[in-house]
Enzyme design. Structure first.
Site: not given
Ligand code: IPM
Ligand code: MG
Length: 352
Positions: A142, A189, A221, A245, A249
């Site tokens: 990032y 990894k 993975d 990240d 999710d």
């Molecule tokens: C999160 C989001 C952010 C990230 C985006 C919006 C930049 O997906 O907070 O997880 O990738 O960190």
């Molecule tokens: Mg995210």
């Protein structure tokens, strides 16, 4: 107890859900005789539209002047899928993380019985799942050097970490594991990436200071599979920025509702607290957003202020509402309350 809170409603449903958290924080202030004040500032697409900048200087100043940042959501469809856009709402969030040194992103993955039917996993797999991800937030791909190489029509994003960046979040994760069931899993990894090998070295070294904590390692993975196959095995998961990240999710959806999950981003100075969900623009202004993720993020803020009783009061109020089936439309489309009504209800439960 006096605290100044900077509220960054942001985009889409963001301002609606932060409004509900403010109601709840005001109720907490009344109940415990704290003084909380709220200052609002712009971020994301809302800030671009008003000033051209997703994180205006005024916002940064207001955040510095506060004890904690409460964020709604950032992101708007008109900036998505446009690779040529020079300014993007997300840049506001990334700069905020860097500016305030928010290197540790803490995402608890808790499950609630009422949500089991909504989980994409079978009930026996989701039962009892309760873990927390410590995601590194200010390093890796990032924030590494990025650019284009016109000579071959290429591009690069460099992943770099140093020992200090690994150590500081690893220490927080070990401390958390010590408070919980004393299991820490480092996800990396290391079979491929040099940065992952550095993570392993540093984390194994730090483990010596936490003899009660059992350290395990897992390739990312495999971790992606294990979150589906046997999520109950995890307690504290530690990982770098981009792996975190993606895995958070994935982990959030197995709970049955991403709308309920809070997060904290902490580091050198003040902390920032925000729900895991996005700006959900289709729902903006309709009073249908689930405010619980933001309300529970406010509870994490209270914990960070070292007000654990107040934080617990908020959590209990949310649990009570869930138990009574007082939920938003994403959880029960036949019997639901609006965003504002849920905010009022939790504030009322807090005061009761
Ligand atoms: C999160 C989001 C952010 C990230 C985006 C919006 C930049 O997906 O907070 O997880 O990738 O960190
Ligand atoms: Mg995210």
């Amino acid at each position: 107890m006096q605290k100044k809170i900077c509220v960054l409603g942001g985009d889409g449903i963001g301002p609606e859900v932060t409004d509900q958290a403010i109601k709840v924080l005001k109720a907490i202030a009344t109940k415990y005789e704290f003084e909380f004040s709220f200052e609002h500032a712009l971020i994301g697409a809302a800030a671009i539209d008003a000033t051209g900048d997703p994180l205006p200087a005024e916002t940064v100043e207001k955040c510095w002047a506060s004890d904690g940042i409460l964020l709604g959501a950032v992101g708007a469809p008109k900036y998505d899928n446009d690779p040529s856009a020079k300014v993007r709402p997300e840049q506001g969030l990334l700069r905020l993380r860097k500016t305030f040194g928010l290197y540790a992103n803490i995402r608890p993955i808790a499950t609630y019985k009422v949500l089991y039917p909504y989980s994409p996993l079978r009930e026996e797999r989701i039962q009892g799942v309760d873990f927390v991800v410590y995601r590194e937030l200010t390093g890796g791909a990032y924030f590494g050097a990025k650019g284009r190489t016109p000579e071959n029509n290429g591009a690069y994003d460099r992943i770099e970490y140093n020992a200090e960046e690994v150590d500081r979040i690893a220490i927080l994760a070990f401390q958390a594991a010590q408070q919980r069931s004393k299991k820490l899993c480092l996800v990396d990894k290391a079979n491929v990436l040099e940065t992952s090998r550095l993570w392993r070295e540093r984390v194994q070294k730090i483990a010596a200071d936490y003899p009660e904590v059992t350290l395990s390692t897992m390739f990312v993975d495999n971790a992606a599979m294990q979150i589906i196959l046997n999520p109950a095995q995890f307690d504290v998961m530690l990982t770098e920025n981009m792996f975190g990240d993606i895995l958070t999710d994935e982990a959030s959806v197995i709970t049955g509702s991403i709308g309920l999950l809070p997060s904290a981003s902490i580091g050198d100075s003040i902390g920032m607290f925000e729900p895991i969900h996005g700006s959900y623009p289709q729902a903006a202004g309709k009073n249908i957003a689930n405010p619980f993720g933001t309300i529970l993020s406010a509870a994490m803020m209270l914990d960070h202020f070292e007000l654990p009783h107040a934080a617990e009061t908020v959590r209990q109020a949310v649990l009570k509402a869930l138990d009574e089936g007082k939920v938003s439309i994403d959880i029960n489309k036949d019997n639901y309350l609006g965003t504002q009504e849920l905010g009022d209800l939790i504030a009322q439960y807090v005061l009761a």
